[in-house]
Write an enzyme that holds these catalytic residues in place. Sequence first.
Site, short mmCIF file in Angstrom:
data_model
loop_
_atom_site.label_atom_id
_atom_site.label_comp_id
_atom_site.label_asym_id
_atom_site.label_seq_id
_atom_site.Cartn_x
_atom_site.Cartn_y
_atom_site.Cartn_z
N GLU A 35 -13.00 -49.50 -0.69
CA GLU A 35 -13.09 -50.14 -2.01
C GLU A 35 -11.78 -49.84 -2.74
OE1 GLU A 35 -15.88 -50.32 -6.05
OE2 GLU A 35 -16.28 -48.82 -4.49
N ARG A 262 -18.75 -36.44 7.58
CA ARG A 262 -17.76 -36.58 6.53
C ARG A 262 -16.84 -35.34 6.53
NH1 ARG A 262 -19.06 -38.06 0.22
NH2 ARG A 262 -16.95 -37.78 -0.60
N LYS A 272 -13.02 -39.65 -4.83
CA LYS A 272 -12.13 -40.45 -5.67
C LYS A 272 -12.51 -40.34 -7.14
CE LYS A 272 -12.51 -44.29 -3.20
NZ LYS A 272 -12.28 -45.70 -2.79
#
Length: 546
Positions: A35, A262, A272
């Site tokens: 994104e 992760r 982020k």
Amino acid sequence: MNDYDLYFNNYIIKIIDKDIKNNKNLKIKTRFPPEPNGYLHIGHAKSIFLNFLIANKYNGECNLRFDDTNPLNIKNKYINSIKKDIDWLGFKNKYNVSYTSDYFDEIFNFAIKLINKNLAYIDKLTINKIKIYRGNLNKIGIDSPYRNNSISENIDYFIKMRNGYFKENEICLRAKIDMKSKSLLMRDPILYRVKFTYHKRTKNKWCIYPTYDFSHCICDFLENITHSLCTLEFEENKKLYNWILNNIDINGFIPKQYEFSRLNLEYNILSKRKINFLINKKIINKWYDPRICTISGLRNRGYTPNSIKVFCKKIGVTKKNSNININILENCIKTDLYENSYRIMSVIDPIKLIIENLNDNYEEEIYVPNFPNKKLSSNRKIVFTKIIYIEKSDFCECLSNTCNKFSIGKIIKLRYSYIICAKKIFKDKKGNIKSILCFLYENTVNSIYLNNIKINKIIHWVSYKKKINSTFYIYENLFLDKYPYKNKNILNIINKNSLIIKNGFIEKSNNKIIKNRIYQFERIGYFYTKLYYKDKNLIFFNIVNI
């Protein structure tokens, strides 16, 4: 080992090998779907290498698909930075660029199909009430009063949504699945919402936008993605991923989602949202600050693409989350830089040393290797003088025999130079050491022995006369806590000394200092310079300590 052998033994490769065995005509296609609401970090690098290297291994393709379903977050600077990072990592011209918005028409038509199958409905509940009706892990959900509206009514409302008839948050499209499901995600998730926001690519064509969960799996199908790889936090989303693809009436190969762990890196935050928080609080200087592990931050710090690739190889691909030791990353860049980094002697925190048995004008040329670890190393010329500088941390006033540092009465070897002994300390009015008087043993330049006794302590130095004034930017961990992502208030664990600026010297030799060249400051660490000058000082930036 070939670069593309990095992940050949992980469980995802075994799955793909099995799929190819069952379908020899299967063309492997992966995707990396960021994104564009921030810069990429080293966790993304792990995913980038996995997706791109798998595509390369099987002579397949990898798509760089930008998730632009939320027009509020889309910024061209993020899109450009993502492309730049991927190219820098070594994948320039090795991917196809697409956007979720490329498929908005198809996604809209699939939503119509779900409504016509009575598998989606228009809900007029507020967002807060939808959350309340959904329940929790201990309480089953409650059907919305709009859940059983007719198909024709839902189609009519959805078309009106599309045409801008309703306000934001006034209405949404939800999947009709199971409000009693053990999975909260499957309790009629939202598929479309109203947003009167200008979209950078579709402009004002749309005022409704699909959610990531609804659009992502459809895009995977439309792009012929065979293996949709994501991190473990999307494991629950797989249920919805499969439900959507199984109910929108599609033919052909159905993509499958697979999860991997992760990346959690000690002393670092990779969220982020939290990085943006630190920027807004002026704790760090934007997304490319060298103290954070964004890819641009690591590049700005002096890390190489190969060091990041090797790091991804070392940590591997598993299904178990773990905390990765920061030393693994630091060792990767040290190893990468060790062979080919020019050596320099530098004194970052200087203290003056005076050789009593040399005259004031004494100068001696000494040839030292640029790469001590190489047999055929080139040499540079430095000058030894009566007055030199050493690191303040290498000297100690303590007279204890247990003290391992240079001190009064102790004998040490100066790197590439003489063996000396400290005799006397001179202090200023405040009691700080001003200089140290030393005695030099002649004919010891090429020896580490004095009277047949080996001198084990060797320290570096810089000539008082032949030096270059320099400023050093020294970086340490941004956080004091090893696991900052577990801390609710990260402002409480900020390391105020994460950036220290010091003024000192580097040796002056017949080698020119070259912009962006990486140097190993002997016994200190790796640095590079952009040839910036501050008060006529050359500025060096710390990559990693030795």
